[in-house]
Design a protein around this motif. Structure first.
Motif, mmCIF file in Angstrom:
data_model
loop_
_atom_site.group_PDB
_atom_site.id
_atom_site.type_symbol
_atom_site.label_atom_id
_atom_site.label_comp_id
_atom_site.label_asym_id
_atom_site.label_seq_id
_atom_site.Cartn_x
_atom_site.Cartn_y
_atom_site.Cartn_z
ATOM 1 N N PRO A 274 0.850 -1.204 0.000
ATOM 2 C CA PRO A 274 0.000 0.000 0.000
ATOM 3 C C PRO A 274 0.872 1.236 0.000
ATOM 4 O O PRO A 274 2.097 1.168 0.192
ATOM 5 C CB PRO A 274 -0.790 -0.148 1.304
ATOM 6 N N ASN A 275 0.249 2.375 -0.218
ATOM 7 C CA ASN A 275 0.988 3.630 -0.281
ATOM 8 C C ASN A 275 1.303 4.127 1.130
ATOM 9 O O ASN A 275 0.624 4.990 1.677
ATOM 10 C CB ASN A 275 0.181 4.677 -1.051
ATOM 11 N N VAL A 276 2.335 3.533 1.715
ATOM 12 C CA VAL A 276 2.756 3.897 3.073
ATOM 13 C C VAL A 276 4.257 4.194 3.044
ATOM 14 O O VAL A 276 4.960 3.790 2.121
ATOM 15 C CB VAL A 276 2.472 2.753 4.080
ATOM 16 N N PRO A 277 4.768 4.910 4.043
ATOM 17 C CA PRO A 277 6.209 5.179 4.092
ATOM 18 C C PRO A 277 7.025 3.892 4.134
ATOM 19 O O PRO A 277 6.584 2.879 4.678
ATOM 20 C CB PRO A 277 6.375 5.988 5.389
ATOM 21 N N THR A 278 8.217 3.951 3.566
ATOM 22 C CA THR A 278 9.103 2.781 3.550
ATOM 23 C C THR A 278 9.383 2.274 4.956
ATOM 24 O O THR A 278 9.487 1.064 5.182
ATOM 25 C CB THR A 278 10.430 3.136 2.853
ATOM 26 N N VAL A 279 9.484 3.186 5.916
ATOM 27 C CA VAL A 279 9.781 2.773 7.288
ATOM 28 C C VAL A 279 8.669 1.883 7.841
ATOM 29 O O VAL A 279 8.922 0.988 8.648
ATOM 30 C CB VAL A 279 10.009 4.005 8.194
ATOM 31 N N ASN A 280 7.419 2.101 7.397
ATOM 32 C CA ASN A 280 6.322 1.253 7.856
ATOM 33 C C ASN A 280 6.487 -0.172 7.341
ATOM 34 O O ASN A 280 6.219 -1.137 8.056
ATOM 35 C CB ASN A 280 4.984 1.823 7.389
ATOM 36 N N VAL A 281 6.904 -0.295 6.079
ATOM 37 C CA VAL A 281 7.149 -1.628 5.524
ATOM 38 C C VAL A 281 8.294 -2.297 6.282
ATOM 39 O O VAL A 281 8.234 -3.488 6.603
ATOM 40 C CB VAL A 281 7.464 -1.541 4.021
ATOM 41 N N GLU A 282 9.326 -1.544 6.593
ATOM 42 C CA GLU A 282 10.456 -2.092 7.352
ATOM 43 C C GLU A 282 10.006 -2.541 8.736
ATOM 44 O O GLU A 282 10.461 -3.583 9.239
ATOM 45 C CB GLU A 282 11.567 -1.052 7.454
ATOM 46 N N ASN A 283 9.110 -1.772 9.358
ATOM 47 C CA ASN A 283 8.578 -2.176 10.672
ATOM 48 C C ASN A 283 7.827 -3.493 10.570
ATOM 49 O O ASN A 283 7.954 -4.368 11.435
ATOM 50 C CB ASN A 283 7.643 -1.095 11.216
ATOM 51 N N MET A 284 7.027 -3.648 9.513
ATOM 52 C CA MET A 284 6.280 -4.889 9.335
ATOM 53 C C MET A 284 7.216 -6.065 9.127
ATOM 54 O O MET A 284 7.015 -7.149 9.688
ATOM 55 C CB MET A 284 5.333 -4.762 8.139
ATOM 56 N N LEU A 285 8.270 -5.869 8.333
ATOM 57 C CA LEU A 285 9.213 -6.959 8.081
ATOM 58 C C LEU A 285 9.936 -7.362 9.367
ATOM 59 O O LEU A 285 10.234 -8.543 9.570
ATOM 60 C CB LEU A 285 10.222 -6.538 7.014
ATOM 61 N N ARG A 286 10.195 -6.388 10.233
ATOM 62 C CA ARG A 286 10.834 -6.719 11.511
ATOM 63 C C ARG A 286 9.922 -7.598 12.359
ATOM 64 O O ARG A 286 10.378 -8.499 13.063
ATOM 65 C CB ARG A 286 11.227 -5.453 12.264
ATOM 66 N N VAL A 287 8.618 -7.336 12.297
ATOM 67 C CA VAL A 287 7.669 -8.180 13.023
ATOM 68 C C VAL A 287 7.752 -9.621 12.530
ATOM 69 O O VAL A 287 7.657 -10.571 13.304
ATOM 70 C CB VAL A 287 6.229 -7.639 12.857
ATOM 71 N N PHE A 288 7.951 -9.780 11.205
ATOM 72 C CA PHE A 288 8.026 -11.113 10.619
ATOM 73 C C PHE A 288 9.455 -11.661 10.563
ATOM 74 O O PHE A 288 9.694 -12.711 9.962
ATOM 75 C CB PHE A 288 7.453 -11.094 9.198
ATOM 76 N N ASN A 289 10.409 -10.920 11.166
ATOM 77 C CA ASN A 289 11.807 -11.346 11.165
ATOM 78 C C ASN A 289 12.307 -11.611 9.747
ATOM 79 O O ASN A 289 12.979 -12.616 9.461
ATOM 80 C CB ASN A 289 12.003 -12.597 12.022
ATOM 81 N N ALA A 290 11.967 -10.716 8.833
ATOM 82 C CA ALA A 290 12.333 -10.881 7.430
ATOM 83 C C ALA A 290 13.196 -9.710 6.970
ATOM 84 O O ALA A 290 13.073 -8.593 7.469
ATOM 85 C CB ALA A 290 11.090 -10.966 6.560
ATOM 86 N N ASP A 291 14.083 -10.004 6.040
ATOM 87 C CA ASP A 291 14.936 -8.965 5.466
ATOM 88 C C ASP A 291 14.310 -8.320 4.240
ATOM 89 O O ASP A 291 14.662 -7.213 3.858
ATOM 90 C CB ASP A 291 16.302 -9.547 5.079
ATOM 91 N N ALA A 292 13.412 -9.030 3.579
ATOM 92 C CA ALA A 292 12.775 -8.521 2.372
ATOM 93 C C ALA A 292 11.397 -9.148 2.238
ATOM 94 O O ALA A 292 11.103 -10.171 2.857
ATOM 95 C CB ALA A 292 13.635 -8.839 1.145
ATOM 96 N N VAL A 293 10.566 -8.534 1.419
ATOM 97 C CA VAL A 293 9.234 -9.081 1.191
ATOM 98 C C VAL A 293 9.338 -10.415 0.474
ATOM 99 O O VAL A 293 10.294 -10.689 -0.241
ATOM 100 C CB VAL A 293 8.364 -8.112 0.363
#
Length: 329
Positions: A274-293
């Motif tokens: 979705p159209n959200v700041p990159t930092v939000n996507v990075e926060n979500m990936l940290r929740v999933f312990n992932a480096d990339a989508v």
């Protein structure tokens, strides 16, 4: 602009909330407009309304609770106090005379008060108004509450079209599409489906969630707040987002990405963010312990184009020397 409305019994409690709303220790409420009430505070005003209600037999829900909310774009157009007062008075007049069927004289005998809240708990840019209305007119007539929510929404849509404000139906559709895309993005980046992790991912992405509980404390559903600050029940966004269907949607999204990758070898496919700041996507990936989508791809097909020319065993010695130097025969 959007509007909601319902009939309520708790006029005093609602008025105190409207007049004294505080967010992060700061009062965000101020009076915008009133009609036929004269008290200095909300308690005196509700007492005036209650005195009028004694003219007739008691009704179950003697007040109307109306909320009118501007979009972020609309807030930039309605800035001065007199503009807010004009907009609230216009909304109330059109709602009561055009949608509710009151005559001009009946409307002139209605009591109401409106308080402006500078922003919401979820968004610091959504100005809105809480309007408390006495359903009993000064002459004792009772205003119907039939379909009051739909009529308030229709009034907001009409005013939006006439004055160049954001159409509520369009904004609601955009909000639901935004929320659904965010939910799919979170599900598309979960290897294994887990409802609690899904909620954590949405919150990290910037979409607040809230569980809906029944009287026994059991989870019956959940709500998601769009980026605009408007909260939606998940089932109202899309039936596939209900708790019982999320696992199926999760499996379908991953199956779809795999199928797309199989149809286009050499390309990687992932859920669009979705159209959200990159930092939000990075926060979500940290929740999933992932480096990339998560993305799916298949290797490109081998280059099966046949070499044109002579086979090695059919070449002369001179031709072989030319072939080894890079020339084709």
């Amino acid at each position: 602009m959007i509007a909601t409305a319902k009939s309520i019994s708790y006029g005093m409690a609602k008025a105190e909330y409207d007049e004294n709303k505080v967010i992060n220790g700061v009062k965000v409420a101020s009076e915008t407009a009133r009609q036929n009430v004269y008290g200095d505070n909300c308690r005196e005003i509700v007492e005036e309304m209650t005195d009028v209600q004694r003219i007739r037999s008691p009704v179950r829900n003697p007040f109307l609770d109306i909320v009118v909310t501007l979009s972020e774009e609309d807030c930039e157009k309605i800035t001065a106090p007199n503009q807010s007062e004009w907009l609230v008075k216009l909304f109330m007049h059109d709602l009561m005379t055009e949608q509710m069927g009151l005559s001009e004289d009946d409307y002139a005998g209605m009591q109401w008060i409106a308080y402006q809240h500078e922003h919401t708990d979820n968004s610091d840019s959504l100005r809105h108004w809480h309007i408390l209305v006495n359903r009993t007119l000064l002459d004792g007539k009772l205003v119907s509450d039939s379909w009051i929510g739909k009529k308030a929404a229709a009034t907001a849509n009409k005013i939006s079209r006439e004055y160049g404000l954001t159409d509520a139906a369009v904004r609601s559709r955009e909000n639901r599409e935004d929320v659904f895309q965010a939910a799919c993005f979170v599900l598309g980046n979960m290897r294994l489906y887990d409802f609690n992790r899904y909620l954590e991912g949405l919150n990290a992405l910037g979409y607040r969630t809230r569980l809906a509980l029944n009287s026994k404390g059991e989870v019956q559903g959940y709500y998601i707040t769009a980026q605009s600050g408007r909260e939606y029940k998940a089932s109202a966004v899309d039936r596939r987002l209900t708790i019982g269907r999320l696992a199926v949607l999760h499996a379908g999204l991953h199956k779809g990405m795999k199928a797309a990758a199989a149809r286009s070898p050499g390309r990687a496919f992932s859920m669009p963010a979705p159209n959200v700041p990159t930092v939000n996507v990075e926060n979500m990936l940290r929740v999933f312990n992932a480096d990339a989508v998560i993305s799916y791809s298949t290797p490109p097909p081998p280059n099966d184009r046949r070499r044109r020319g002579k086979r090695w065993e059919d070449m002369s010695d001179d031709e072989k020397r030319l072939a080894t130097s890079g020339m084709s025969m």
